[in-house]
Motif scaffolding. Structure first.
Motif, short mmCIF file in Angstrom:
data_model
loop_
_atom_site.label_atom_id
_atom_site.label_comp_id
_atom_site.label_asym_id
_atom_site.label_seq_id
_atom_site.Cartn_x
_atom_site.Cartn_y
_atom_site.Cartn_z
N GLY A 135 0.81 -1.22 0.00
CA GLY A 135 0.00 0.00 0.00
C GLY A 135 0.83 1.26 0.00
N ILE A 136 2.15 1.12 -0.06
CA ILE A 136 2.99 2.33 -0.03
C ILE A 136 2.71 3.15 -1.29
CG2 ILE A 136 5.01 1.26 -1.15
CD1 ILE A 136 6.73 2.95 0.86
N GLY A 137 2.63 4.45 -1.11
CA GLY A 137 2.39 5.34 -2.25
C GLY A 137 3.65 5.44 -3.10
N LEU A 138 3.46 5.80 -4.36
CA LEU A 138 4.62 5.91 -5.24
C LEU A 138 5.60 6.97 -4.74
CD1 LEU A 138 6.14 5.10 -7.79
CD2 LEU A 138 4.65 6.62 -9.11
N ARG A 139 5.12 8.09 -4.25
CA ARG A 139 6.04 9.14 -3.78
C ARG A 139 6.83 8.69 -2.55
NH1 ARG A 139 9.74 12.03 -5.16
NH2 ARG A 139 8.47 12.38 -7.00
N PRO A 140 6.15 8.16 -1.50
CA PRO A 140 6.95 7.67 -0.36
C PRO A 140 7.95 6.59 -0.78
CG PRO A 140 4.63 7.75 0.23
CD PRO A 140 4.71 8.11 -1.22
N PRO B 97 13.79 2.83 -11.75
CA PRO B 97 14.13 3.56 -12.98
C PRO B 97 12.94 4.10 -13.78
CG PRO B 97 14.60 1.21 -13.21
CD PRO B 97 14.28 1.45 -11.77
N TYR B 98 11.83 3.37 -13.81
CA TYR B 98 10.70 3.84 -14.63
C TYR B 98 9.43 3.74 -13.81
CZ TYR B 98 14.42 2.65 -17.80
OH TYR B 98 15.66 2.55 -18.38
N THR B 99 8.62 4.78 -13.86
CA THR B 99 7.37 4.79 -13.10
C THR B 99 6.31 5.56 -13.87
OG1 THR B 99 7.97 6.87 -12.01
CG2 THR B 99 8.53 4.82 -10.84
N GLY C 257 0.15 9.68 -7.19
CA GLY C 257 -0.96 9.39 -6.27
C GLY C 257 -1.47 7.97 -6.36
N ILE C 258 -0.57 7.03 -6.50
CA ILE C 258 -0.98 5.63 -6.66
C ILE C 258 -0.10 4.76 -5.76
CG2 ILE C 258 -1.87 5.86 -9.00
CD1 ILE C 258 0.78 5.14 -10.14
N THR C 259 -0.51 3.52 -5.57
CA THR C 259 0.24 2.65 -4.67
C THR C 259 1.02 1.61 -5.47
OG1 THR C 259 -1.54 1.04 -4.52
CG2 THR C 259 -1.58 2.87 -2.92
N GLN D 157 10.76 12.02 -11.88
CA GLN D 157 10.06 10.88 -12.48
C GLN D 157 8.55 10.91 -12.28
OE1 GLN D 157 12.06 8.21 -9.08
NE2 GLN D 157 11.06 6.95 -10.59
N ALA D 158 8.06 11.54 -11.22
CA ALA D 158 6.62 11.56 -10.97
C ALA D 158 6.29 12.80 -10.15
CB ALA D 158 6.20 10.31 -10.19
N SER D 159 5.05 13.23 -10.23
CA SER D 159 4.65 14.39 -9.43
C SER D 159 3.18 14.26 -9.03
CB SER D 159 4.90 15.69 -10.21
OG SER D 159 3.97 15.81 -11.25
#
Ligand SMILES: Cc1cc2nc3c(=O)[nH]c(=O)nc-3n(C[C@H](O)[C@H](O)[C@H](O)COP(=O)(O)OP(=O)(O)OC[C@H]3O[C@@H](n4cnc5c(N)ncnc54)[C@H](O)[C@@H]3O)c2cc1C
Length: 616
Positions: free
Chosen positions: A157-162, A175-177, A182-184, A394-396
Motif C-alpha cells: 500500500g505504499i504510495g509511489l512518492r513515499p 528507474p521507470y514509473t 498518487g498511486i500505490t 520521475q513523478a509528481s
C-alpha cells in the motif's frame, strides 16, 4: 458536473447546460480567453490543495459502505456497495481478513487509498452489497533494504512518492514509473502501469519486481483454522508472471521486492515542432532518449518531443518536476473551465475548442509544463535543459499532498468540485503499426480539421514507449502507448461534440491497429476482444487464478466480463450505450437519434461504427 449515476435519479434536469442562455459567440470567446488566462496563471501559482476524500465511505463504523474510484464515477456510473471494509496494518491482519471472508465465501477486493484506476476494478463480486473491501491504506511501510543487491521490499500500500523518497534516501532509484505519484505499489503493478522507455526491460514497473508475497484464500481451513495462506514468489517462479500484473485477481499482494538502481540524474528538454512526418521518427527517437516521450497536439498540428537522458549523479542540477496538471487547481477556475467547455459543446463550436486549446497549450509550454530549474530564481522555470535527480523528476502530484484549504483548490478531477470530468482511452500499439495509426488520425483530421482540438485541451495525445513483457497480462509486443483524455458529458445520454471522430480514433487504435488496453484506464469498449488479443497468455493467467483463488472470491462481474469467464461478456445493447463507450453502436438507438446522433461508419476506418451528428 452534477453526476448522473445509474441507480440514483439526477438531482437536476440532465440537460441543464443546454437550457442555459448562451452569450453571443464573440463575447463568449473573449470571456473564455480571459478565463483561460486566469486559469493558466492559477495553475502556475497555486500552492495549497485539498487532498482527495476517502474512496470508501461507510454508514456505520467500517460497515455498510460505498466504494468508488478517485474520480467518483465508474465508467458505467454504477454504485458499488459493500458490507464492510477492513484496514489491516500487518500481514497477519491481512491473513485474518482474507480468512474471515473466505470462510463465509464472501467476495472481496483490495481497495487502495485513492483508487486511481478508471474501470470498476475495486468493486467485489457476489451479491450486491455483500462483499468486503480490504484497504491497503495502512500497509505502507518499507520492509527491508538490501544495499548489496540494490533491492528494497515494500508493503503493497505504499504510495509511489513515499516509495521513491525511501529509495532515494538509500541512494537508490526505481528507474521507470508512471508520471502521477498518487498511486500505490500494489495498485500500479496490478494494472501494468508504466512510464516511457524502450531501454533495457522497458518502462513497466512490473519488470523490476523480483519477489512478492501474497495472501490467498483457501477452501478448507489449515491446522490453525485459517481459510487463507501466504504465498511467497521469487525470481524465476513462473507464477510471478501472473502475480506481477494480476488485476487484483489472485489475492492480496502484501509485499513486493523491487530491483532498484543507484540514483542518477536526468536532463530534460522539451521541443515543439510541426507534426508533418513525425510518425517515422518515433522508433529512432525512442532508441536515442532513455526516458523520452512525445505529446501530439493533434488539433494544433504539432508534437512536443521530450528529450530525456540519463546523466551521472555528479552532474550539477537541482531540477524538479511539479507537472502543472497535477498541481492543486483553484476550484472556481476549474468550474469556469468546465463551463467554457460545456458552452462550446452546447454551441457545437469545435473551432472554439481550438482557440481555447491554443492559449492553454501555449501557456503550458511557455511555463515548462511544471518543470522547475530550481536555481534560486523567482520564476520556477528559466529554460531547458532541466537537470535534476531522477527521484525529483520521475513523478509528481502536489495536489495530493498540499495543505488542506477547504476545497479552495483540489486535484483537477476531484469529484467534490465541478472540475474536469473526462473519458480516457489508453492503448499500446505495436511499434510497427504506430506510423499507420498516426497517418490514419491525420487523414481523419483532414476530413474534420477542428474536431480533435478537444484532446489538446487535456494535455494532448501522449505517446510513451513500453517493452514486451513476459508477465501474462503485460504487453505482448514492444509498443507505443497512446493516451488520450477528452470531455465526458455530465448526462450519460448527452452526445458530445465531434464524438464520432473520437470514437473512430479509439476504434482505430484498439481494433484496426490492434492496441492493447491499459488495464487501469479506458472505457468499456477498450476491453472488447482482449481475450483474443492476449491468446494463450490469458489461459496461463486464468490457470494461476484457479490455483490461488479456486472459488473466484477475488473475481467480479467486471473482471469476468473482461476475461470472458463464467459466461460473462462485455456485450451491452441498450439505448444510448455508445455515447459513453459502453458499446460500439450497431443501431441508431445506441446513439441519440432524438438529438440528431445516429450510428454511421467511420470516415477513414470504414469498419468503425460511430455516433455522428446528422449533417456532419
Ligand atoms: C492522474 C493519473 C495519472 C496516471 N498516470 C499514469 C502513467 O503515467 N502511467 C500509467 O501506466 N498509468 C497511469 N495512471 C493509471 C494508474 O497508474 C493505474 O490506474 C493504477 O493502477 C492506479 O493505482 P492505485 O494504487 O490507485 O490502484 P487502484 O486503482 O486502487 O487498484 C487497481 C487494481 O489493483 C488492485 N490492487 C491494488 N492493490 C492491491 C494489492 N495490494 N493486492 C492485490 N490487488 C491490489 C485493486 O483491487 C484493483 O483491482 C494514471 C492515473 C491517474 C489518475
Amino acid at each position: 458536473c452534477t453526476l448522473i449515476i445509474s441507480s440514483s435519479p439526477p438531482r437536476h434536469p440532465p440537460n441543464k447546460t443546454r437550457d442555459t442562455p448562451l452569450p453571443a459567440l464573440p463575447s463568449m470567446a473573449a470571456a473564455l480567453l480571459s478565463l483561460l488566462l486566469l486559469t493558466s496563471l492559477a495553475l502556475i501559482l497555486c500552492v495549497h490543495g485539498s487532498p482527495p476524500e476517502p474512496v470508501v465511505k461507510c454508514k456505520s463504523g467500517n460497515a455498510d459502505c460505498i466504494v468508488t474510484n478517485g474520480y467518483g464515477t465508474f465508467p458505467d456510473r454504477s454504485i458499488c456497495q459493500v458490507a464492510g471494509v477492513a484496514y489491516p496494518m500487518t500481514e497477519d491482519e491481512v491473513l485474518a481478513a482474507v480468512s474471515d471472508a473466505a470462510r463465509k465465501k464472501q467476495h472481496m477486493k483490495v481497495v487502495t487509498t485513492y483508487a486511481h484506476s478508471i474501470p470498476k476494478l475495486s468493486c467485489p463480486g457476489g451479491p450486491d452489497g455483500a462483499g468486503l473491501v480490504i484497504s491497503t491504506q495502512k500497509l505502507n511501510r518499507v520492509v527491508a533494504v538490501d544495499r548489496k543487491a540494490n533491492r528494497m521490499t515494500f508493503e503493497s500500500g505504499i504510495g509511489l512518492r513515499p516509495l521513491i523518497d525511501a529509495a532515494a534516501a538509500e541512494g537508490l532509484a526505481l528507474p521507470y514509473t508512471p508520471y502521477w505519484e498518487g498511486i500505490t505499489l500494489g495498485g500500479l503493478l496490478a494494472t501494468g502501469s508504466h512510464g516511457s522507455s524502450l531501454f533495457g526491460k522497458g518502462s513497466a514497473v512490473h519488470e523490476y519486481v523480483v519477489g512478492m508475497r501474497l495472501v490467498v484464500p483457501t477452501s478448507a481451513p489449515d491446522a490453525g483454522g485459517r481459510y487463507a495462506r501466504m504465498v511467497e514468489l521469487a525470481e524465476g517462479d513462473a507464477d510471478l508472471l501472473a502475480a506481477k500484473v494480476s488485476l487484483g485477481l489472485l489475492g492480496v499482494v502484501s509485499q513486493v521486492t523491487l530491483q532498484l538502481q543507484p540514483m542518477f540524474k536526468r536532463s530534460i528538454t522539451q521541443r515543439e515542432v510541426e507534426d508533418a512526418g513525425f510518425e517515422s521518427t518515433l522508433e529512432s527517437f525512442a532508441s536515442a532518449t532513455e526516458f523520452g516521450d512525445v505529446t501530439w497536439y493533434v488539433g494544433r498540428r504539432s508534437v512536443v518531443y521530450r528529450d530525456d537522458a540519463r546523466l551521472p549523479i555528479t552532474t550539477p542540477g537541482n531540477g524538479k518536476n511539479d507537472f502543472s496538471g497535477f498541481r492543486p487547481q483553484l476550484s472556481i477556475l476549474l468550474a469556469g473551465l468546465r463551463t467554457s467547455e460545456e458552452l462550446l459543446e452546447a454551441t457545437d463550436s469545435s473551432e472554439g475548442k481550438c482557440v481555447l486549446a491554443k492559449v492553454q497549450v501555449t501557456t503550458l509550454l511557455a511555463t515548462g509544463s511544471g518543470f522547475q530549474n530550481n536555481e534560486g530564481h523567482l520564476p520556477e522555470f528559466t529554460g531547458y535543459p532541466v537537470i535534476g535527480n531522477h527521484s525529483d523528476l520521475q513523478a509528481s502530484g502536489s495536489c495530493l499532498t498540499s495543505e488542506e484549504d477547504g476545497l479552495l483548490t483540489a486535484c483537477g478531477w476531484d469529484p467534490r468540485v465541478d472540475g474536469l470530468f473526462y473519458h480516457q482511452t489508453a492503448a499500446s500499439i505495436s511499434l510497427p503499426n504506430i506510423a499507420a495509426f498516426i497517418a490514419d488520425v491525420k487523414k481523419l483530421r483532414d476530413f474534420r480539421p477542428y474536431s480533435l482540438c478537444g484532446i489538446d485541451l487535456y494535455s494532448g495525445l501522449l505517446m510513451r514507449f513500453v517493452r514486451a513483457s513476459t508477465a501474462y497480462l503485460g504487453k505482448t509486443f514492444d509498443s507505443v502507448d497512446i493516451d488520450m483524455t477528452y470531455f465526458r458529458s455530465c448526462d450519460p445520454m448527452d452526445p458530445r461534440l465531434d464524438e464520432d471522430v473520437l470514437e473512430e480514433v479509439e476504434q482505430m487504435a484498439l481494433f484496426k491497429h490492434g492496441g492493447l488496453p491499459h488495464w487501469g484506464k479506458n472505457r468499456h469498449v477498450g476491453f472488447l476482444g482482449v481475450r483474443e488479443k492476449y491468446g494463450t497468455r490469458i489461459e496461463q493467467f486464468v490457470a494461476a487464478m484457479k490455483k490461488y483463488d479456486p472459488e473466484g472470491l477475488f473475481s467480479s462481474p467486471w473482471t469476468d466480463a473482461v476475461l470472458e469467464l463464467r459466461e460473462k461478456s462485455l456485450a451491452v445493447d441498450r439505448k444510448g450505450c455508445a455515447l459513453e463507450g459502453m458499446c460500439i453502436c450497431s443501431r441508431d438507438v445506441h446513439c441519440a437519434p432524438e438529438k440528431g446522433y445516429v450510428c454511421r461508419p467511420g470516415l477513414v476506418y470504414k469498419e468503425a461504427r460511430v455516433c455522428r451528428k446528422v449533417g456532419e
